[in-house]
Motif scaffolding. Structure first.
Motif, mmCIF file in Angstrom:
data_model
loop_
_atom_site.group_PDB
_atom_site.id
_atom_site.type_symbol
_atom_site.label_atom_id
_atom_site.label_comp_id
_atom_site.label_asym_id
_atom_site.label_seq_id
_atom_site.Cartn_x
_atom_site.Cartn_y
_atom_site.Cartn_z
ATOM 1 N N UNK A 259 0.842 -1.208 0.000
ATOM 2 C CA UNK A 259 0.000 0.000 0.000
ATOM 3 C C UNK A 259 0.872 1.251 0.000
ATOM 4 N N UNK A 260 0.587 2.171 -0.951
ATOM 5 C CA UNK A 260 1.349 3.422 -1.044
ATOM 6 C C UNK A 260 0.414 4.599 -0.758
ATOM 7 N N UNK A 261 0.952 5.626 -0.090
ATOM 8 C CA UNK A 261 0.116 6.801 0.185
ATOM 9 C C UNK A 261 0.128 7.758 -1.013
ATOM 10 N N UNK A 262 -0.485 8.928 -0.824
ATOM 11 C CA UNK A 262 -0.628 9.883 -1.937
ATOM 12 C C UNK A 262 0.722 10.319 -2.489
ATOM 13 N N UNK A 263 1.745 10.315 -1.647
ATOM 14 C CA UNK A 263 3.078 10.724 -2.119
ATOM 15 C C UNK A 263 3.867 9.548 -2.701
ATOM 16 N N UNK A 264 3.229 8.373 -2.738
ATOM 17 C CA UNK A 264 3.919 7.202 -3.290
ATOM 18 C C UNK A 264 4.817 6.487 -2.303
ATOM 19 N N UNK A 265 4.664 6.844 -1.015
ATOM 20 C CA UNK A 265 5.469 6.162 0.024
ATOM 21 C C UNK A 265 4.704 4.966 0.580
ATOM 22 N N UNK A 266 5.412 3.924 0.898
ATOM 23 C CA UNK A 266 4.762 2.728 1.434
ATOM 24 C C UNK A 266 4.260 2.994 2.863
ATOM 25 N N UNK A 267 3.047 2.490 3.185
ATOM 26 C CA UNK A 267 2.590 2.610 4.574
ATOM 27 C C UNK A 267 2.103 1.276 5.131
ATOM 28 N N UNK A 268 2.048 0.255 4.300
ATOM 29 C CA UNK A 268 1.621 -1.030 4.825
ATOM 30 C C UNK A 268 1.465 -2.079 3.735
ATOM 31 N N UNK A 269 1.036 -3.275 4.153
ATOM 32 C CA UNK A 269 0.781 -4.370 3.219
ATOM 33 C C UNK A 269 -0.568 -4.975 3.574
ATOM 34 N N UNK A 270 -1.429 -5.135 2.548
ATOM 35 C CA UNK A 270 -2.751 -5.715 2.764
ATOM 36 C C UNK A 270 -2.783 -7.151 2.268
ATOM 37 N N UNK A 272 -5.681 -10.547 2.519
ATOM 38 C CA UNK A 272 -6.935 -11.115 3.035
ATOM 39 C C UNK A 272 -7.729 -10.083 3.834
ATOM 40 N N UNK A 273 -7.785 -8.860 3.298
ATOM 41 C CA UNK A 273 -8.627 -7.823 3.901
ATOM 42 C C UNK A 273 -8.054 -7.108 5.104
ATOM 43 N N UNK A 274 -6.848 -7.515 5.558
ATOM 44 C CA UNK A 274 -6.231 -6.844 6.705
ATOM 45 C C UNK A 274 -4.975 -6.119 6.239
ATOM 46 N N UNK A 275 -4.729 -4.940 6.840
ATOM 47 C CA UNK A 275 -3.523 -4.200 6.483
ATOM 48 C C UNK A 275 -2.579 -4.116 7.679
ATOM 49 N N UNK A 276 -1.360 -4.588 7.480
ATOM 50 C CA UNK A 276 -0.318 -4.408 8.503
ATOM 51 C C UNK A 276 0.456 -3.152 8.144
ATOM 52 N N UNK A 277 0.658 -2.261 9.098
ATOM 53 C CA UNK A 277 1.349 -0.998 8.806
ATOM 54 C C UNK A 277 2.859 -1.180 8.938
ATOM 55 N N UNK A 278 3.590 -0.388 8.152
ATOM 56 C CA UNK A 278 5.055 -0.463 8.238
ATOM 57 C C UNK A 278 5.690 0.793 7.661
ATOM 58 N N UNK A 279 6.976 0.974 7.985
ATOM 59 C CA UNK A 279 7.724 2.118 7.460
ATOM 60 C C UNK A 279 8.435 1.747 6.153
ATOM 61 N N UNK A 280 8.844 0.460 6.048
ATOM 62 C CA UNK A 280 9.617 0.029 4.876
ATOM 63 C C UNK A 280 9.177 -1.359 4.439
ATOM 64 N N UNK A 281 9.277 -1.608 3.141
ATOM 65 C CA UNK A 281 8.992 -2.948 2.605
ATOM 66 C C UNK A 281 10.228 -3.482 1.899
ATOM 67 N N UNK A 282 10.550 -4.742 2.166
ATOM 68 C CA UNK A 282 11.629 -5.439 1.462
ATOM 69 C C UNK A 282 10.976 -6.600 0.725
ATOM 70 N N UNK A 283 11.283 -6.778 -0.572
ATOM 71 C CA UNK A 283 10.617 -7.884 -1.283
ATOM 72 C C UNK A 283 11.414 -8.332 -2.499
ATOM 73 N N UNK A 284 10.993 -9.471 -3.059
ATOM 74 C CA UNK A 284 11.568 -9.899 -4.334
ATOM 75 C C UNK A 284 10.755 -9.257 -5.467
#
Length: 448
Positions: A259-270, A272-284
């Motif tokens: 999930x990205x906010x209006x400025x394109x910064x990550x704020x979480x990952x959704x 199965x309908x739930x969103x976990x909030x975070x400051x940074x995402x690491x992924x493949x």
């Protein structure tokens, strides 16, 4: 899911697992999710039934291949350099306690249609059939220079600044022929193409020293080690490390959406309908397909055999590098073989892989020079996959994406990517000066 995390890691490939381990040790609050129901992502290991399902659909493996669960077939086959970055990371994090390593029997290079042992020291250079008598003397002098070279001691520099002198200029000074340069550059320094010739020689000298020191480490026939039961053990070991330091794991989480906010910064990952909030995402790359670009493809053959690769002194585990020039290609080809001696196949069975950066759409044709060196094969599978690199600005969106795994059969490039990502995420450099004497591997089994 309803908590806030410092970092959410998506995908349990080796790179992602090492990072979640390192970040957890640093005291960050980490949530690690994977859309798959197994660890390892792209770098997982499959049993025989899983391998068949992946490449042959509903067919069943023939009985003569033995028990499915005795197989651990790596999807990204790579060995570990005994003194290299991955071993240093394992020791630094104390993950060694979860793993058993065993030395790899042989390291070979393909030259003029034949397989030869890679000479790594001045003594081996003198014995090698790769070179004529006069060339051996010149190579011996070059190896002695490399062995004695110490960056901090100008007396060992022979009047050269290796930050300014190119590899090509250094080699010219010793009068080595193109043939010798080929195996030094590709089988010892492990460069994947010839661009290194125009670059400062220091990198190549350091790579050669790493190879020789790794080789000396276990007095084996190669500088490599490999975990018992295959590479699928590695991501799980780092996942355990993360869990010990408070990391949370969730497998089989469908549709993880960043999930990205209006400025394109990550704020979480959704998921199965739930969103976990975070400051940074690491992924493949598979989790953020619109923030990566395709940079190449790897073609690979997976072969099950009932014998070792011919002309490798009956090695149960071995790497053979086929330098690009020897094949008239733009990129090197790699043979990788492991067997029942590392508990990745039933007794008497060997698993060989032939990999290269794809230059055509016909992997069968392209990989033929490598497959021809294997001798009779019981079963073979062909695979071709795309390689991706991130295109995003991580300081803008706080998304840290790993690059796909290359065709090489060792982990040096993998660890470079992990360490670079670690620095970007934390703003600090991971200090990997560790006491290597604490790790061991042997011809038999032991802790690494």
């Amino acid at each position: 899911m309803d908590e806030e995390y410092d970092v959410i890691v998506l995908g349990t490939g080796l790179k992602e697992c090492i990072l979640s381990g390192l970040l957890s040790v640093d005291g960050l609050k980490v949530l690690h999710m994977d859309k798959n129901d197994y660890y390892g992502g792209e770098s997982t290991s499959l049993n025989l039934n899983q391998l068949w399902k992946r490449f042959r659909g509903d067919d069943k493996p023939p009985e003569h291949l033995g028990s499915s669960r005795e197989y651990n077939v790596d999807m990204i086959p790579k060995f570990t350099m005994a003194n290299g970055g991955l071993v240093r990371t394992l020791i630094h994090t104390n993950v060694t306690k979860y793993l058993n390593f065993k030395a790899v029997d042989g390291s070979y290079v393909y030259n003029k249609g034949k397989i030869h042992k890679v000479p790594a020291t001045d003594v081996e250079a003198l014995k090698s059939p790769l070179m004529g008598l006069f060339e051996k003397r010149r190579a011996q002098k070059f190896f002695v220079f490399v062995q004695d070279y110490e960056e901090s001691d100008p007396k060992t520099h022979d009047g050269m600044d290796l930050m300014k002198v190119t590899t090509s200029e250094l080699i010219t000074k010793y009068g080595l022929d193109a043939n010798t340069v080929d195996f030094i550059g590709h089988a010892l320094a492990l460069h994947r193409d010839d661009n290194y010739l125009g670059e400062p020689a220091l990198d190549t000298v350091k790579r050669m020293k790493l190879y020789a020191e790794s080789l000396a480490r276990f007095q084996g026939g190669s500088p490599y080690i490999y975990p018992m039961y295959g590479l699928g053990e590695l991501p799980q070991a780092f996942a355990r490390l993360s869990a010990v330091y408070g990391g949370t794991y969730m497998l089989n989480k469908q549709e993880c959406k960043v999930e990205l906010d209006a400025e394109g910064k990550v704020f979480g990952v959704t998921s199965e309908g739930e969103t976990a909030k975070c400051k940074k995402v690491v992924c493949d790359p598979s989790y953020l397909p619109d923030k990566v670009k395709k940079v190449g493809r790897v073609a690979r053959a997976i072969c099950i055999m009932s014998h070792p690769i011919p002309n490798t002194s009956d090695s149960h585990s071995v790497q053979v590098i086929l330098p690009q020039k020897q094949l008239g290609r733009k990129s090197d080809m790699y043979l990788f073989c492991c067997s029942y001696s590392h508990n990745v196949a039933p007794k008497g069975k060997y698993i060989a892989f032939v990999s290269t950066e794809a230059e055509t759409d016909e992997p069968e044709v392209e990989l033929k020079p490598g497959i021809d060196l294997l001798g009779p094969v019981d079963e073979k599978f062909f695979d071709i996959y795309d390689r991706y690199e991130p295109t995003n600005k991580h300081d803008g969106d706080n998304c840290f994406i790993s690059t796909s795994y290359d065709a090489s059969t060792h982990f040096e490039s993998t660890v470079e990517d992990v360490l670079a990502m670690y620095s970007k995420i934390t703003g600090k450099v991971l200090d990997l000066t560790v006491d290597l004497s604490g790790a061991s591997a042997s011809g038999e089994e032991s802790e690494a």
